[in-house]
Design a protein around this motif. Sequence first.
Motif, PDB file in Angstrom:
ATOM      1  N   THR A  66      13.704  21.420   1.828  1.00 37.98           N
ATOM      2  CA  THR A  66      12.713  20.398   2.177  1.00 37.98           C
ATOM      3  C   THR A  66      12.859  20.020   3.643  1.00 37.98           C
ATOM      4  N   VAL A  67      11.829  19.390   4.162  1.00 40.66           N
ATOM      5  CA  VAL A  67      11.866  18.957   5.561  1.00 40.66           C
ATOM      6  C   VAL A  67      12.150  17.459   5.618  1.00 40.66           C
ATOM      7  N   CYS A  68      12.489  16.983   6.793  1.00 40.98           N
ATOM      8  CA  CYS A  68      12.752  15.555   6.969  1.00 40.98           C
ATOM      9  C   CYS A  68      11.491  14.750   6.666  1.00 40.98           C
ATOM     10  N   PRO A  69      11.632  13.596   6.052  1.00 42.94           N
ATOM     11  CA  PRO A  69      10.448  12.776   5.784  1.00 42.94           C
ATOM     12  C   PRO A  69       9.771  12.357   7.079  1.00 42.94           C
ATOM     13  N   ALA A  70       8.450  12.289   7.038  1.00 41.31           N
ATOM     14  CA  ALA A  70       7.695  11.884   8.225  1.00 41.31           C
ATOM     15  C   ALA A  70       8.021  10.444   8.578  1.00 41.31           C
ATOM     16  N   PRO A  71       7.970  10.117   9.867  1.00 43.22           N
ATOM     17  CA  PRO A  71       8.259   8.726  10.271  1.00 43.22           C
ATOM     18  C   PRO A  71       7.319   7.729   9.614  1.00 43.22           C
ATOM     19  N   LYS A  72       6.106   8.170   9.244  1.00 44.50           N
ATOM     20  CA  LYS A  72       5.157   7.273   8.592  1.00 44.50           C
ATOM     21  C   LYS A  72       5.701   6.759   7.272  1.00 44.50           C
ATOM     22  N   VAL A  73       6.409   7.632   6.536  1.00 47.56           N
ATOM     23  CA  VAL A  73       6.997   7.218   5.257  1.00 47.56           C
ATOM     24  C   VAL A  73       8.044   6.134   5.497  1.00 47.56           C
ATOM     25  N   ILE A  74       8.901   6.359   6.475  1.00 42.37           N
ATOM     26  CA  ILE A  74       9.994   5.426   6.749  1.00 42.37           C
ATOM     27  C   ILE A  74       9.449   4.091   7.264  1.00 42.37           C
ATOM     28  N   THR A  75       8.501   4.139   8.188  1.00 40.08           N
ATOM     29  CA  THR A  75       7.957   2.887   8.731  1.00 40.08           C
ATOM     30  C   THR A  75       7.143   2.137   7.679  1.00 40.08           C
ATOM     31  N   THR A  76       6.487   2.865   6.766  1.00 34.53           N
ATOM     32  CA  THR A  76       5.752   2.199   5.689  1.00 34.53           C
ATOM     33  C   THR A  76       6.715   1.503   4.738  1.00 34.53           C
ATOM     34  N   LEU A  77       7.825   2.141   4.432  1.00 32.40           N
ATOM     35  CA  LEU A  77       8.858   1.514   3.605  1.00 32.40           C
ATOM     36  C   LEU A  77       9.411   0.267   4.294  1.00 32.40           C
ATOM     37  N   ALA A 136      12.805  11.968  -5.041  1.00 29.98           N
ATOM     38  CA  ALA A 136      12.228  13.309  -4.920  1.00 29.98           C
ATOM     39  C   ALA A 136      10.751  13.255  -4.561  1.00 29.98           C
ATOM     40  N   ASN A 137      10.069  12.192  -4.957  1.00 34.68           N
ATOM     41  CA  ASN A 137       8.640  12.078  -4.650  1.00 34.68           C
ATOM     42  C   ASN A 137       8.375  11.928  -3.156  1.00 34.68           C
ATOM     43  N   VAL A 138       9.371  11.451  -2.419  1.00 33.17           N
ATOM     44  CA  VAL A 138       9.221  11.331  -0.969  1.00 33.17           C
ATOM     45  C   VAL A 138       8.992  12.705  -0.357  1.00 33.17           C
ATOM     46  N   TYR A 139       9.679  13.689  -0.886  1.00 29.55           N
ATOM     47  CA  TYR A 139       9.617  15.034  -0.320  1.00 29.55           C
ATOM     48  C   TYR A 139       8.534  15.906  -0.961  1.00 29.55           C
ATOM     49  N   SER A 140       8.218  15.668  -2.235  1.00 31.61           N
ATOM     50  CA  SER A 140       7.260  16.534  -2.933  1.00 31.61           C
ATOM     51  C   SER A 140       5.815  16.049  -2.819  1.00 31.61           C
ATOM     52  N   GLN A 141       5.588  14.743  -2.700  1.00 25.81           N
ATOM     53  CA  GLN A 141       4.226  14.212  -2.575  1.00 25.81           C
ATOM     54  C   GLN A 141       4.218  13.056  -1.594  1.00 25.81           C
ATOM     55  N   GLU A 142       4.491  13.428  -0.373  1.00 30.60           N
ATOM     56  CA  GLU A 142       4.714  12.453   0.688  1.00 30.60           C
ATOM     57  C   GLU A 142       3.528  11.507   0.898  1.00 30.60           C
ATOM     58  N   GLU A 143       2.313  12.058   0.922  1.00 28.54           N
ATOM     59  CA  GLU A 143       1.147  11.222   1.207  1.00 28.54           C
ATOM     60  C   GLU A 143       0.887  10.228   0.078  1.00 28.54           C
ATOM     61  N   VAL A 144       0.945  10.702  -1.156  1.00 26.23           N
ATOM     62  CA  VAL A 144       0.745   9.809  -2.297  1.00 26.23           C
ATOM     63  C   VAL A 144       1.822   8.735  -2.307  1.00 26.23           C
ATOM     64  N   TYR A 145       3.047   9.145  -2.078  1.00 28.94           N
ATOM     65  CA  TYR A 145       4.173   8.203  -2.080  1.00 28.94           C
ATOM     66  C   TYR A 145       3.969   7.118  -1.029  1.00 28.94           C
ATOM     67  N   THR A 146       3.578   7.517   0.174  1.00 26.20           N
ATOM     68  CA  THR A 146       3.377   6.555   1.260  1.00 26.20           C
ATOM     69  C   THR A 146       2.325   5.523   0.897  1.00 26.20           C
TER      70      THR A 146
END
Length: 219
Positions: free
Chosen positions: A108-119, A52-62
Amino acid sequence: MLERSSLLFAIPTYRKEIHRVLSCHLLRLCKLRPSLVVDQSHQLLEFVGTTANVYSQEEVYTHVVWVLGEYLSVSSDSRCSVTLITSCFETLEAVLFEITSSAPPPGTVCPAPKVITTLMSALAKLASRSHDLIPRVSLFFSKLRTVARSGSAVWCSDEDDLVAIATRGEELWSLLKAPGVAQSVLTPPPHVMTPQWHRDTNLAMPLQLRVLTRLTHSQ
């Protein structure tokens, strides 16, 4: 801080700015004291393991994912064990699999590609430090790349984003084919990260700088 960052008032600009400030200071703090990542590994893994943190606090999570991938290594802290690296790898792998195998939750919206590529990058870094994980992550990247290139991904609708994700997967997959090279590229030693070529008189760089300096002064 990570727990309270999810309890902010639901004011979009306010929440976004607080998350930006927290993310910025988190990176600075971990750069100053990389050992904090091992000290607080349980709390950090608990945070990144909550999808859930991926969608609610995307920048912090990344940024937390980046910190784990960057500093969870023996070069940053001698206490970092293979068990801890594997535990972090499995946590991040589970989250990446979850967000790339289903549509985002309603509202919620789709996670940004930055999140996926960082993972993906964090998984590759961890695998380069524990070579037993390389076949596992390589297979995962291969499947993810195939889905992204097919355009059938329900977790991302933007074609450019899918190309970026597929490209990153291809790069990491190719790099992990040579574990020794992957480790030196993904986890370079400290002296490579902070070179002092301009001070080392045994290298050609100081000589070239002096020549250029004299040339510019003469002109």
